[in-house]
Design an enzyme around this catalytic site. Structure first.
Site, short mmCIF file in Angstrom:
data_model
loop_
_atom_site.label_atom_id
_atom_site.label_comp_id
_atom_site.label_asym_id
_atom_site.label_seq_id
_atom_site.Cartn_x
_atom_site.Cartn_y
_atom_site.Cartn_z
N SER A 89 -8.63 4.67 -7.05
CA SER A 89 -7.33 4.80 -6.39
C SER A 89 -7.31 6.05 -5.52
CB SER A 89 -6.23 4.90 -7.44
OG SER A 89 -5.06 5.45 -6.83
N HIS A 146 -8.43 0.90 -4.19
CA HIS A 146 -7.04 0.67 -4.60
C HIS A 146 -6.12 1.60 -3.79
CE1 HIS A 146 -4.01 -0.55 -7.65
NE2 HIS A 146 -3.57 0.69 -7.58
N ASP A 186 -2.34 2.82 -3.23
CA ASP A 186 -1.02 2.89 -3.85
C ASP A 186 0.05 3.16 -2.81
OD1 ASP A 186 -1.43 2.54 -6.72
OD2 ASP A 186 -2.70 4.33 -6.55
N MET A 196 3.87 3.68 -2.02
CA MET A 196 5.12 4.06 -2.69
C MET A 196 6.19 4.37 -1.65
SD MET A 196 3.67 6.56 -5.66
CE MET A 196 2.13 6.21 -6.51
N HIS A 198 -1.53 -1.98 -3.77
CA HIS A 198 -0.52 -2.01 -4.84
C HIS A 198 0.81 -1.56 -4.25
CE1 HIS A 198 0.64 -0.19 -9.05
NE2 HIS A 198 1.43 -1.18 -8.70
N MET A 245 4.24 -0.52 -4.55
CA MET A 245 5.31 -0.03 -5.44
C MET A 245 6.52 0.24 -4.57
SD MET A 245 2.91 2.40 -7.75
CE MET A 245 1.63 2.34 -6.52
N MET A 267 0.59 -2.26 -15.81
CA MET A 267 0.72 -0.80 -15.66
C MET A 267 0.74 -0.17 -17.05
SD MET A 267 0.84 -0.14 -12.45
CE MET A 267 1.05 1.63 -12.68
N GLY A 318 4.20 5.75 -10.07
CA GLY A 318 4.75 6.81 -9.22
C GLY A 318 3.80 7.99 -9.04
N GLY A 354 -2.60 10.74 -12.68
CA GLY A 354 -2.84 11.75 -13.72
C GLY A 354 -1.89 11.72 -14.91
N ASP A 363 -3.88 -0.35 -14.70
CA ASP A 363 -3.67 0.80 -13.83
C ASP A 363 -2.85 1.86 -14.57
OD1 ASP A 363 -3.21 2.52 -11.71
OD2 ASP A 363 -2.14 1.05 -10.46
N GLY A 364 -3.42 3.06 -14.66
CA GLY A 364 -2.69 4.18 -15.26
C GLY A 364 -3.39 4.75 -16.47
N GLY A 365 -3.91 5.97 -16.31
CA GLY A 365 -4.53 6.65 -17.45
C GLY A 365 -5.85 6.06 -17.89
N GLY A 422 -7.77 6.77 -10.77
CA GLY A 422 -7.53 7.82 -9.77
C GLY A 422 -8.10 9.14 -10.20
N SER A 423 -7.36 9.82 -11.08
CA SER A 423 -7.75 11.19 -11.44
C SER A 423 -9.08 11.27 -12.20
CB SER A 423 -6.63 11.87 -12.23
OG SER A 423 -6.24 11.06 -13.30
C1 DX5 Z 1 0.34 5.12 -10.39
C2 DX5 Z 1 -0.62 4.36 -9.49
C3 DX5 Z 1 -2.03 4.45 -9.93
C4 DX5 Z 1 -2.60 5.85 -9.97
C5 DX5 Z 1 -3.42 5.90 -11.23
O1 DX5 Z 1 1.64 4.79 -10.07
O2 DX5 Z 1 -0.28 3.01 -9.42
O3 DX5 Z 1 -2.88 3.59 -9.19
O4 DX5 Z 1 -3.40 6.19 -8.89
O5 DX5 Z 1 -3.81 7.21 -11.44
P1 DX5 Z 1 -4.59 7.67 -12.74
O6 DX5 Z 1 -5.86 6.86 -12.79
O7 DX5 Z 1 -4.81 9.12 -12.49
O8 DX5 Z 1 -3.70 7.39 -13.91
ZN ZN Z 2 -1.84 1.60 -8.49
#
Ligand code: DX5
Ligand code: ZN
Length: 223
Positions: free
Chosen positions: A11, A36, A38, A40, A69, A71, A140, A145, A148, A178-180, A200-201
């Site tokens: 991401s 990916h 994101d 927003m 994605h 959002m 999710m 949003g 990390g 997606d997420g963590g 992502g992170s």
């Molecule tokens: C959060 C995004 C994710 C985000 C995930 O709202 O949809 O795609 O980049 O980030 P990590 O992998 O750091 O949780």
């Molecule tokens: Zn995402």
């Protein structure tokens, strides 16, 4: 049904935007399966990020599928713009769609794969009636949003339930999480049934982003 391969979707939300081209090329030339993106809008989620121009720019530097994605509220108004920009998969949030089936049709009318995403508090039953129509289901495991955030462990049950729903009816749907997603959580996420992992992170937060991505994929494949 044959087990699908593990796909990694870095991401760019956590990328160094001043090094974006270099980082995306490095990852895609070294095995990233998707990129990916994101999107927003500061309304559906409390943050703002990229528009169609970002997708268009990424399309110029890679052939790897762009996993967009959305959002955003009222995604119907933007489907054409993101499709034209070069999105390969467009994922909308169930919570943002009043007429979800129609939105999925609009995405398919643009010859783009259609995904639906569920926030942590949204039940799988809300998408039961569109399982025949979607290409990807995105669970999710943080509230959307921000990058990390900490993985919400209740998500594992939902992933397992989604896997069952998909397999029982023999739907050809990619199950994405997606997420963590990181070295600590990835094994249980894959064991629960996820096949596409957004990260992502855990990738961009490390000095060697290729090594981080490869480690994550290896852990996932051995889970
Ligand atoms: C959060 C995004 C994710 C985000 C995930 O709202 O949809 O795609 O980049 O980030 P990590 O992998 O750091 O949780
Ligand atoms: Zn995402």
């Amino acid at each position: 049904m044959q087990k699908q391969p593990i796909l990694i979707a870095p991401s760019i939300l956590s990328a160094d935007l001043l090094q974006l081209e270099k980082q995306v090329k490095t990852l895609t030339e070294n095995g990233a399966d998707y990129i990916h993106v994101d999107v927003m809008d500061g309304h559906f989620v409390p943050n703002l990020t990229f528009g169609p121009n970002m997708v268009k720019a990424l399309k110029r530097i890679t052939n790897v599928p762009l996993d967009v994605h959305l959002m955003i509220s009222n995604p119907d108004a933007y489907i054409e713009a993101y499709a034209r920009a070069g999105a390969d998969i467009l994922t909308v949030h169930q919570e943002a769609c009043t007429h979800l089936h129609r939105t999925i049709q609009s995405i398919h009318n643009q010859n783009v794969k259609a995904g639906v995403s569920l926030n942590p508090a949204t039940s799988l039953s809300t998408i039961e009636n569109v399982l025949d129509d979607i290409d990807l289901l995105l669970i999710m495991t943080v509230n959307p949003g921000f990058g990390g955030q900490k993985f919400i462990p209740q998500g594992l049950k939902k992933i397992a339930k989604a896997r069952k729903m998909i397999d029982t009816e023999e739907h050809d749907i990619l199950l994405e999480v997606d997420g963590g997603v990181d070295n600590q959580t990835v094994e249980s996420i894959v064991q629960a049934g996820a096949r596409v992992l957004v990260s992502g992170s855990a990738i961009f937060g490390r000095d060697d982003i290729v090594k981080a991505m490869k480690q994550l994929k290896e852990k996932a494949e051995n889970a």
